[in-house]
Scaffold this active site. Structure first.
Site, PDB file in Angstrom:
ATOM      1  CE  LYS A  80      -3.889  -2.237   0.246  1.00 49.15           C
ATOM      2  NZ  LYS A  80      -5.273  -2.063  -0.051  1.00 49.15           N
ATOM      3  CG  HIS A 121      -7.044 -10.657  -5.837  1.00 50.53           C
ATOM      4  ND1 HIS A 121      -8.244 -10.032  -5.623  1.00 50.53           N
ATOM      5  CD2 HIS A 121      -6.148 -10.022  -5.050  1.00 50.53           C
ATOM      6  CE1 HIS A 121      -8.072  -9.070  -4.710  1.00 50.53           C
ATOM      7  NE2 HIS A 121      -6.806  -9.048  -4.337  1.00 50.53           N
TER       8      HIS A 121
HETATM    9  C1  CAP Z   1      -6.689  -5.516   0.953  1.00 52.54           C
HETATM   10  C2  CAP Z   1      -6.870  -5.372  -0.541  1.00 52.54           C
HETATM   11  C3  CAP Z   1      -7.410  -6.686  -1.170  1.00 52.54           C
HETATM   12  C4  CAP Z   1      -8.818  -7.063  -0.709  1.00 52.54           C
HETATM   13  C5  CAP Z   1      -9.364  -8.250  -1.390  1.00 52.54           C
HETATM   14  C6  CAP Z   1      -7.744  -4.193  -0.896  1.00 52.54           C
HETATM   15  O1  CAP Z   1      -6.175  -4.366   1.517  1.00 52.54           O
HETATM   16  O2  CAP Z   1      -5.630  -5.130  -1.106  1.00 52.54           O
HETATM   17  O3  CAP Z   1      -7.422  -6.549  -2.551  1.00 52.54           O
HETATM   18  O4  CAP Z   1      -8.756  -7.353   0.611  1.00 52.54           O
HETATM   19  O5  CAP Z   1     -10.531  -8.631  -0.711  1.00 52.54           O
HETATM   20  O6  CAP Z   1      -7.294  -3.385  -1.666  1.00 52.54           O
HETATM   21  O7  CAP Z   1      -8.868  -4.105  -0.430  1.00 52.54           O
HETATM   22  P1  CAP Z   1      -6.460  -3.994   3.028  1.00 52.54           P
HETATM   23  P2  CAP Z   1     -10.992 -10.159  -0.699  1.00 52.54           P
HETATM   24  O8  CAP Z   1      -5.817  -5.044   3.887  1.00 52.54           O
HETATM   25  O9  CAP Z   1      -5.791  -2.660   3.204  1.00 52.54           O
HETATM   26  O10 CAP Z   1      -7.921  -3.940   3.236  1.00 52.54           O
HETATM   27  O11 CAP Z   1      -9.840 -10.967  -0.214  1.00 52.54           O
HETATM   28  O12 CAP Z   1     -12.183 -10.172   0.212  1.00 52.54           O
HETATM   29  O13 CAP Z   1     -11.363 -10.510  -2.105  1.00 52.54           O
END
Ligand code: CAP
Length: 451
Positions: free
Chosen positions: A160, A280
């Site tokens: 991030k 993903h």
């Molecule tokens: C998590 C994340 C992931 C999602 C995917 C985002 O970041 O990078 O892509 O979690 O969700 O951008 O949201 P954070 P899932 O940890 O900062 O939330 O696994 O439910 O498909």
């Protein structure tokens, strides 16, 4: 009722059909003015033969509705195996064909208002015609020097901010995390953008990983997003990555946005690339959300990803993170990681097909993690925390350590305030994620100030 009533076989039940048919459980709401049973029968007719005109006698290929409950909306269909498509080249089954029959044209039928697939069951012969994972989480545990049967949580992060960093900045962020953690996943929108051209990014990333491995003396992993429209471009990117990580091949994993790029992308990656492959699922909530009354559920999507051969699958956080989810989503993670598992309507025997690991991501931090693990019942998962790692006030190395400590706190069933006394990174997670701390551990300020 019209000829469609031949497609209603309410005297049949799961055991009569399970060995010879694909079974599917839906929630159906007919459009206004439509009768439930007639709609269920027409839905079955459309599902297989796709015809509204009367058919000749042969009914061996009919899809039939064998359960239809107006009170609950539950409709179960049975699809004869002969309806499904198999490859000419290797006899393998196709998820595209499977989805086409189970959630294809029927999703747009005028007489149906809502129609969602919640579970399915495959008989052994059909299940075995899918690839399943070639590589399991055991390969990551081996590289990390852990027990290969139950090596515990792989502490991972999604970088991030996911977009906008230069190759050097991205690799530095990854290095900082690896100093305390195990795995870095680049997120699904990251590819070959002007601010971070992929060849340079991979070279910096491989260098950062090698440094982190040398300094820590333990293995580190980079999971590279390989998602593209064009399989040839995917091959090109993989080739560059394999070259960049040639000195430490067990450190390189790949991942595909398996919902947006679809079954072909995951299958191509699975069949051509070595090593651990993750699925993903960005965008999946458009159809899987509980608020969406069409499509299919996250449970169904996840089960499909195991069939397609994903070694790791994003399963969500079951309501303990920031994305939509519920503690009752636990069967999602069980279905991919067990040999026999119960879904909402069917018990599936995987007949030895390799297991997939749950990738837990979306708003998880050191404070939220223990409740998630408590609900799941084990910690043999891959964590991919973004904000939970990079949002730690002492930076991503401390963020990674706080997450590992949170797992330890849960494994020891320790009191979090006592545990915080000699685990500084975990203790600092409280002020890092104050809003969560106030909800999960009210009184934390007083408790930690006495520590
Ligand atoms: C998590 C994340 C992931 C999602 C995917 C985002 O970041 O990078 O892509 O979690 O969700 O951008 O949201 P954070 P899932 O940890 O900062 O939330 O696994 O439910 O498909």
């Amino acid at each position: 009722m019209d000829h469609a009533d031949r497609f209603l076989r309410l005297s049949l039940s799961d055991p009569d059909l399970a060995a010879s048919h694909v079974l599917a459980a839906y929630h159906l709401t007919p459009s206004e003015g439509q009768d439930f049973l007639t709609t269920a029968a027409r839905f079955a007719a459309e599902s297989g033969r796709g015809t509204q005109v009367p058919l000749a006698q042969d009914s061996a290929l009919d899809v039939v509705a064998y359960q239809a409950e107006p009170a609950t909306g539950l409709v179960k269909l049975a699809f004869p195996l002969a309806l499904f498509d198999f490859n000419i080249s290797d006899g393998k089954a196709s998820i595209t064909s499977f989805l086409n029959l189970l959630v294809g044209n029927t999703q747009g039928m005028g007489e149906i208002a809502d129609l969602k697939l919640f579970d399915f069951h495959l008989p052994e012969s059909y299940l075995k015609a899918f690839d399943g994972p070639q590589v399991t989480i055991a390969s990551h545990w081996k590289h990390l020097g852990r027990d290969e049967a139950a090596g515990g949580m792989i502490v991972g992060a999604i970088l991030k901010p996911k977009l906008g960093l230069s190759p050097e900045a991205l690799a530095h962020a990854a290095y900082q995390f690896w100093r305390g953690g195990d795995l870095v996943e680049n997120d699904q929108p990251q590819g070959h953008q002007s601010f971070s051209p992929l060849p340079e990014t991979l070279a910096h990333m491989a260098d950062a990983l090698a440094r982190a491995q040398d300094e820590s003396g333990s293995g580190k992993i980079f999971s590279m997003n390989i998602t593209c429209d064009d399989p040839a471009e995917m091959d090109r990117r993989a080739e560059i990555a394999l070259k960049a990580f040639a000195k430490t091949p067990a450190s390189l994993a790949f991942h595909v946005d398996a919902y947006l790029a679809g079954p072909m992308a995951l299958t191509h990656a699975h069949r051509t690339l070595p090593g651990f492959l993750s699925a993903h699922r960005a965008g999946h909530a458009a159809i899987t959300s509980q608020r969406s009354q069409r499509g299919y559920s996250a449970f169904v999507l996840t089960k499909i990803h195991r069939l397609l051969g994903a070694s790791g699958i994003h399963t969500g956080t079951m309501g303990f993170g920031r994305m939509e989810g519920f503690d009752a989503d636990r069967p999602i993670a069980c279905m991919i990681a067990q040999n026999v598992a119960k879904g909402p309507y069917f018990e599936q025997n995987w007949h030895g097909l390799n297991r997939s690991a749950a990738i837990v991501s979306g708003g998880i931090n050191a404070l939220r993690l223990p409740s998630f693990l408590q609900n799941l019942g084990h910690s043999n998962v891959i964590l991919a925390a973004g904000g939970g790692a990079f949002g730690h006030i002492d930076g991503p190395t401390a963020g990674a350590r706080s997450l590992r400590q949170a797992e330890a706190c849960w494994l020891q069933r320790a009191d979090p305030f006592d545990f915080a006394k000699d685990h500084p990174e975990f203790a600092r997670a409280f002020p890092s994620f104050e809003a969560d701390a106030d909800i999960i551990h009210p009184g934390w300020r007083a408790a930690l100030s006495q520590a």
